[in-house]
Enzyme design. Structure first.
Site, PDB file in Angstrom:
ATOM      1  N   GLY A 185       0.101   1.243  -4.288  1.00 10.83           N
ATOM      2  CA  GLY A 185      -0.974   0.399  -3.995  1.00 10.83           C
ATOM      3  C   GLY A 185      -2.140   1.329  -3.299  1.00 10.83           C
ATOM      4  CG  LEU A 242      -2.177  -0.924   0.739  1.00  7.93           C
ATOM      5  CD1 LEU A 242      -2.516  -1.465   2.058  1.00  7.93           C
ATOM      6  CD2 LEU A 242      -3.096  -1.704   0.096  1.00  7.93           C
ATOM      7  N   GLY A 252       1.355   6.384 -11.903  1.00  9.15           N
ATOM      8  CA  GLY A 252       2.126   7.368 -10.746  1.00  9.15           C
ATOM      9  C   GLY A 252       0.885   7.871 -10.598  1.00  9.15           C
ATOM     10  CD  GLU A 303       8.118   6.708 -18.236  1.00  6.46           C
ATOM     11  OE1 GLU A 303       8.968   5.768 -17.254  1.00  6.46           O
ATOM     12  OE2 GLU A 303       7.375   6.464 -17.989  1.00  6.46           O
ATOM     13  CE  LYS A 309       3.939   0.573 -16.554  1.00  5.49           C
ATOM     14  NZ  LYS A 309       5.397   0.423 -15.334  1.00  5.49           N
TER      15      LYS A 309
END
Length: 291
Positions: free
Chosen positions: A12, A8, A114, A171, A164
């Site tokens: 998260g 978290l 993000g 990126e 990804k």
């Protein structure tokens, strides 16, 4: 639906909030008790009704492997584990095989967004069997941005994190291009307002993008980036992209150069440039600088 969420932190924690806003129940566990809803993974699993879906958001490598192995002991046949971290796609295959032996499904999910994801949604790239993906679909729908795009079942196990990984490689190259252009503009005496040049590109140009918007935002905070040190880390996915390119014999000159540029940023005094300076002095008598 109900979801167990492990990890978290910045990502998260915001994901938990966005899923809850969509009306789902999230039971979260984190090693930091101030963030957690339960005290242990055992308690998390016990609070979920079968068939369970448990989403893992912990650092790639050992922490993810340890968590998946423990979930393999705690969960039951018919449950599904989702790895939403930045794991290497080859790890996904191993984790899927480990869980499949126990009748537990596995889905790998690359997540991009993000700190902005809570409000704007997260771009999701996931891989796995259709039946396992279907069990997680309500969560994918809650996390993705509004509209038709931003979420894709990329293929079989490993496809999500592979997609990804390539996204992050692209990126790297895009950021490097903006950085090189910015440095050249700063070096040119004819250009007196580099920040406003960047801002002007936000409308009507072929390079307008979210990264450009973020660059302008950074320049608004610190016009010449004088507060920052020219040092950049890499998360590992850039390296994996280049390694995959070698394995598939696919040329990636821009992405590879952008990765090496990050390595160069960590050198206070480049050993390579020492040799180049020495050679230029030897063959052409060019001046060298001494410490």
């Amino acid at each position: 639906m109900e979801l167990g969420l492990i990890g978290l932190g910045k990502m998260g924690g915001n994901m938990r909030e966005r899923i809850r806003r969509a009306g789902h129940t999230v039971i979260g566990y984190d090693r930091n008790p101030e963030l957690a809803d339960v005290d242990s993974l055992e308690e998390l699993v016990a609070k979920l009704e079968a068939p369970r879906v448990v989403w893992v958001m912990v650092p790639a490598g050992g922490p993810t492997r340890d968590t998946v192995e423990l979930l393999g002991e705690l969960l039951s046949p018919g449950d599904v584990v989702v790895d939403g971290g930045n794991s290497r796609w080859t790890d996904d295959i191993q984790h899927a095989e480990l869980l499949a032996a126990k009748g537990i499904g596995f889905v790998d999910c690359g997540v991009s967004g993000g700190v902005w994801g809570l409000e704007n949604g997260y771009a999701l790239m996931y891989g796995g069997d259709a039946e396992h993906v279907a069990k997680v679909q309500p969560v994918f729908d809650a996390l993705k941005p509004e509209g038709a795009f931003g979420s894709v079942h990329a293929g079989k196990v490993g496809a999500g994190h592979f997609a990804k990984m390539v996204h992050n490689g692209i990126e790297y190259a895009m950021m490097q291009a903006f950085a090189e252009g910015w440095e050249l503009l700063e070096a040119a005496p004819e250009v007196t307002d580099v920040r406003e040049v960047f801002r002007s590109w936000q409308e009507g140009t072929v390079i307008r993008s979210w990264l450009l918007d973020l660059a302008v935002r950074a320049l608004d905070d610190d016009e010449h980036l004088a507060k920052l040190k020219g040092w950049a880390a890499d998360s590992g996915e850039g390296r994996w992209t280049v390694e995959a390119a070698i394995d598939h014999a696919v040329p990636l000159p821009a992405i590879t150069a952008s990765l090496f540029a990050r390595f160069a940023s960590r050198q206070d005094d480049s050993p390579q440039m020492k040799m180049i300076a020495a050679l230029r002095n030897q063959f052409g008598g060019h001046a060298v600088e001494s410490k």
